[in-house]
Design a protein around this motif. Sequence first.
Motif, PDB file in Angstrom:
ATOM      1  N   TYR A 387       4.461-192.816 -23.488  1.00 36.69           N
ATOM      2  CA  TYR A 387       4.612-193.485 -22.201  1.00 36.69           C
ATOM      3  C   TYR A 387       3.968-192.687 -21.077  1.00 36.69           C
ATOM      4  O   TYR A 387       3.157-193.209 -20.303  1.00 36.69           O
ATOM      5  N   PHE A 388       4.309-191.419 -20.980  1.00 34.27           N
ATOM      6  CA  PHE A 388       3.824-190.624 -19.850  1.00 34.27           C
ATOM      7  C   PHE A 388       2.343-190.286 -19.965  1.00 34.27           C
ATOM      8  O   PHE A 388       1.720-189.908 -18.969  1.00 34.27           O
ATOM      9  N   SER A 389       1.760-190.429 -21.137  1.00 38.29           N
ATOM     10  CA  SER A 389       0.318-190.206 -21.272  1.00 38.29           C
ATOM     11  C   SER A 389      -0.495-191.430 -20.868  1.00 38.29           C
ATOM     12  O   SER A 389      -1.715-191.337 -20.684  1.00 38.29           O
ATOM     13  N   LEU A 445       4.271-184.613 -15.022  1.00 41.66           N
ATOM     14  CA  LEU A 445       4.961-183.634 -15.852  1.00 41.66           C
ATOM     15  C   LEU A 445       6.343-183.328 -15.293  1.00 41.66           C
ATOM     16  O   LEU A 445       7.328-183.246 -16.042  1.00 41.66           O
ATOM     17  N   ARG A 446       6.445-183.185 -13.971  1.00 40.20           N
ATOM     18  CA  ARG A 446       7.757-182.919 -13.361  1.00 40.20           C
ATOM     19  C   ARG A 446       8.718-184.077 -13.622  1.00 40.20           C
ATOM     20  O   ARG A 446       9.889-183.863 -13.966  1.00 40.20           O
ATOM     21  N   THR A 447       8.225-185.306 -13.473  1.00 39.85           N
ATOM     22  CA  THR A 447       9.096-186.464 -13.673  1.00 39.85           C
ATOM     23  C   THR A 447       9.501-186.599 -15.137  1.00 39.85           C
ATOM     24  O   THR A 447      10.652-186.933 -15.445  1.00 39.85           O
ATOM     25  N   MET A 448       8.579-186.314 -16.049  1.00 40.47           N
ATOM     26  CA  MET A 448       8.916-186.380 -17.467  1.00 40.47           C
ATOM     27  C   MET A 448       9.986-185.342 -17.817  1.00 40.47           C
ATOM     28  O   MET A 448      10.885-185.602 -18.621  1.00 40.47           O
ATOM     29  N   MET A 449       9.929-184.185 -17.204  1.00 41.49           N
ATOM     30  CA  MET A 449      10.927-183.157 -17.494  1.00 41.49           C
ATOM     31  C   MET A 449      12.289-183.528 -16.909  1.00 41.49           C
ATOM     32  O   MET A 449      13.324-183.196 -17.491  1.00 41.49           O
ATOM     33  N   SER A 465       4.821-174.565 -21.644  1.00 40.12           N
ATOM     34  CA  SER A 465       4.960-175.894 -21.033  1.00 40.12           C
ATOM     35  C   SER A 465       5.693-175.816 -19.716  1.00 40.12           C
ATOM     36  O   SER A 465       5.542-176.702 -18.864  1.00 40.12           O
ATOM     37  N   GLU A 466       6.502-174.770 -19.520  1.00 45.15           N
ATOM     38  CA  GLU A 466       7.320-174.671 -18.309  1.00 45.15           C
ATOM     39  C   GLU A 466       6.481-174.491 -17.057  1.00 45.15           C
ATOM     40  O   GLU A 466       6.942-174.763 -15.961  1.00 45.15           O
ATOM     41  N   TRP A 467       5.239-174.027 -17.189  1.00 43.75           N
ATOM     42  CA  TRP A 467       4.390-173.939 -15.994  1.00 43.75           C
ATOM     43  C   TRP A 467       3.161-174.851 -16.093  1.00 43.75           C
ATOM     44  O   TRP A 467       2.280-174.807 -15.254  1.00 43.75           O
ATOM     45  N   GLY A 468       3.121-175.682 -17.141  1.00 44.01           N
ATOM     46  CA  GLY A 468       2.021-176.628 -17.250  1.00 44.01           C
ATOM     47  C   GLY A 468       0.735-175.992 -17.732  1.00 44.01           C
ATOM     48  O   GLY A 468      -0.347-176.292 -17.204  1.00 44.01           O
ATOM     49  N   GLN A 469       0.817-175.113 -18.749  1.00 51.48           N
ATOM     50  CA  GLN A 469      -0.404-174.545 -19.314  1.00 51.48           C
ATOM     51  C   GLN A 469      -1.318-175.678 -19.744  1.00 51.48           C
ATOM     52  O   GLN A 469      -0.893-176.608 -20.419  1.00 51.48           O
ATOM     53  N   PHE A 470      -2.595-175.590 -19.369  1.00 53.35           N
ATOM     54  CA  PHE A 470      -3.527-176.678 -19.656  1.00 53.35           C
ATOM     55  C   PHE A 470      -4.066-176.598 -21.082  1.00 53.35           C
ATOM     56  O   PHE A 470      -4.253-177.614 -21.753  1.00 53.35           O
ATOM     57  N   LEU A 471      -4.334-175.382 -21.568  1.00 54.90           N
ATOM     58  CA  LEU A 471      -4.869-175.230 -22.915  1.00 54.90           C
ATOM     59  C   LEU A 471      -3.790-175.511 -23.956  1.00 54.90           C
ATOM     60  O   LEU A 471      -2.621-175.232 -23.734  1.00 54.90           O
ATOM     61  N   MET A 492       5.018-175.184 -10.529  1.00 56.75           N
ATOM     62  CA  MET A 492       5.604-175.869 -11.688  1.00 56.75           C
ATOM     63  C   MET A 492       6.618-174.967 -12.385  1.00 56.75           C
ATOM     64  O   MET A 492       7.693-175.418 -12.812  1.00 56.75           O
ATOM     65  N   GLN A 493       6.304-173.706 -12.497  1.00 52.40           N
ATOM     66  CA  GLN A 493       7.247-172.755 -13.093  1.00 52.40           C
ATOM     67  C   GLN A 493       8.528-172.673 -12.265  1.00 52.40           C
ATOM     68  O   GLN A 493       9.637-172.657 -12.811  1.00 52.40           O
ATOM     69  N   GLN A 494       8.379-172.655 -10.939  1.00 52.92           N
ATOM     70  CA  GLN A 494       9.558-172.629 -10.073  1.00 52.92           C
ATOM     71  C   GLN A 494      10.370-173.908 -10.233  1.00 52.92           C
ATOM     72  O   GLN A 494      11.614-173.873 -10.252  1.00 52.92           O
ATOM     73  N   PHE A 495       9.691-175.051 -10.375  1.00 51.64           N
ATOM     74  CA  PHE A 495      10.392-176.314 -10.576  1.00 51.64           C
ATOM     75  C   PHE A 495      11.226-176.272 -11.861  1.00 51.64           C
ATOM     76  O   PHE A 495      12.395-176.660 -11.872  1.00 51.64           O
TER      77      PHE A 495
END
Length: 617
Positions: A387-389, A445-449, A465-471, A492-495
Motif C-alpha cells: 500500500y505505502f509503496s 515513512l513516518r505515517t507508515m510507522m 530503517s529508524e532513520w530512513g537509510q536509502f540503501l 527521521m531518527q528523532q521521530f
Amino acid sequence: MAEELLPWLYLFNRGEDTQAYHRFGAHQVAPGQWRFVVWAPHAQALAIVGDFSAWQPLPLTAVEETGVWQGTFEAAAGQLYKVQITTGSGETLEKIDPFAFAFERKPGTAARLVAELDYEWRDRKWLAHRQQSRAYDQPLNIYELHLGSFKRHDDGSYLTYLEAIDEVLPYVKKMGYTHIELMPLMEHLLDASWGYQLMGYYAPTSRFGAPAEFQAFVDAAHRLGLGVIMDWVPGHFIRNTDTLAQFDGTPTFEYQDPHRADNVRWGTWNFDLGKTQVQSFLISSAMFWLQVYHLDGLRVDAVSNMLYMDYDAGKEHDRNQTGGRENLEGIAFLRRLNTEVFAAHPDVLMIAEESSDFPQVSAPVDAGGLGFNYKWNMGWMNDTLRYFSLDPSVRLAHPELLTFSWVYMHNEQFILPFSHDEVVHGKKSLMHKMPGDRYNQFANLRTMMVWQMTFPGKKLLFMGSEWGQFLEWRDWSQLEWRDLADPLNAAMQQFTATLNKLYRRTSSLWARDHSPAGIQITIGDSNQYLSYIRWGKGQDFLVVALNLMPEERQHFIVPVPRSGTYTVVLNTESYHFGGTWRRLQRTLRTRGVPAGDQPDSVEVVLPAMGALLIEQR
C-alpha cells in the motif's frame, strides 16, 4: 562411567532429554581431564583428535547398545579438537562435535574446549521483573539487529561482543526499544547466510568473541533494561560434509529419505524432526540458550518449512500418510518444543516466523495450537508495504490493502514486522520503497510507522530503517551512519525515538493488543482517511487519525469517545521530524456533536500524508 550415562542416554534416545548439553560434548571432569560423549549410532569406531593428542586418534568406547561413545583424556581449555568417525563401510571422516560450546574462527571447523559456562550474572532484577510480567499486556518493541553489519571498525573488522556493549546497547536504549532481536549468532561458516545455515547449535559464533563475552553482552543488556531475543533455526542445517551431514556415514540428523532431507530452497539439509534423538538435540539447544545465556526468547525461523511437506521446490505434491500436505512430525515437534520450553521458562517469548494461514500458531498446545506465544503477521506486513509503496493516486483503488488486516488481526497473537527480509535482495529499503520525491518519501515513512505503532500487535523494525537509510541492507559492511549528517535522516531518527517513547508510555497502545476491545474503528470506509481509538485497561484511550493522501485536510472531524479537552501528542508533520509545520495544534476542545458512532468529536487540520495522535487530558 557407562552405568552413570545409561539413564540419561535412555532419555536421549526416547527424545525426552531436554538438557542433553550437560552430558554430551566435551566436559572437564577434573583438572586436566576431559570427558567426550558423542552420538553416532551407525559408526564402526570413534576417536577424538586434537591439539592435546598431536591430532592423533584417541579411541572412544561404545556405551553398550545406545549408539553413544565416550572417553576421558588429558587436555586443556582452549585446545581444538574434532571427532574422527570410522563409518560402517570403513571410511574415515573428521566431523565437528555437535554439542561443542565453541569453535575456532572460520574457515576452520574444529571445536574449542571450554572449561565452564559459569558466568557470574548480575541480571537478577531483570529476571525477577520478567517473571512477574505478562508479555501480552506489556509494551514489546523490538530492534532487529545483525551484529556483523550494525557497525564495523575502520578496517572493516567486526565489533566484538564486548565492544557491542558500548556501541549497540546504549543506542538501542536511547532509541526507546524494549528488546533487541539478534539474527542467528550460533556458529556458522558462510557470512552471506546471515547465520541461518548453522553448524554449531550450542556455540555462539567465534566471529565476535568467546562464550563468556556473549554472556556479558546479554547481562549488560538486561542491566540496561533491554530484553534479548535470538533467531533460532531448528528446521535445517548446513550441508558441509565435516559438520552434521551424514554424521556417522549415514543420515543421522537429517531424514533417511534424500527427497525429504534435501532443502532445495536454502541449499541445506532438513532435520528429521520425527527422530527422537534429533528432538532431544534440538529441544536441548533451545533450553541451552534460554538457560545458559539468559535469552528472553527465541524467534523460530522458517516454521512453515516444518509445517508443510510441500513447502519446498520440487515437493509440490508431497503428502503425508493421511493424504494431507501437513508435516505431522514437524507439527508434533513444535508442540513438544513449546511445551517443554514453557514448562521450564513460562516467562520467555517463543515467536514463530510463519508465513502461511496455518491455524492456532499462537494458541496453547492443550487447546490444539502449536504453543507459540507470538507469530509474525506477514500478511499485514506485505499488504502495508504494498500500500505505502503505491503512488497516492493508485492507492485510492486499493483500500483493502490496509483494511483487510482488520478481519484477522486477532486470529493470533501477532508481532508486526518490518524485518531484514524486506530490505534486501532488490526489495529496496523501507525509505526507498516510498513514492514521490525525497520529502514525500519521508512523510510516507513516518505515517507508515505510525500505522505500525498504533495497529494491534507488538512491533519489530530492522536496523537502519529508524532513520530512513536509502540503501538496501548489506551484510558485508556497516550501516550508512553518515546518513545522519543529512537533516532529514537525523529528523527521521528523532521521530522514531519520539514515537517509540510515546508507545512505551501509552498503555492503550499495548495493554489490549490481543483483544477486540482494544481497538474501535471510527472512520474505516474511506480510501483516503482512517480514524480509530486504541483502548487500554479501564478508560485509557488514544485517538489516531491518518491522512493517506498528499493533500492537507482543513476542518477534519475526528470522532472521540468522551467530551472535554484533548491534546495532540504527536504530529508527523512537525518541523522537528522533517515536516513543514512550525506552528502545531496543541489543545482541542470537543464540538458537542457526535461523529462516527462516537458521542463527540474534535475538529483538526489533518496534515498531508500525515498522522495525528490525540489524547484526552
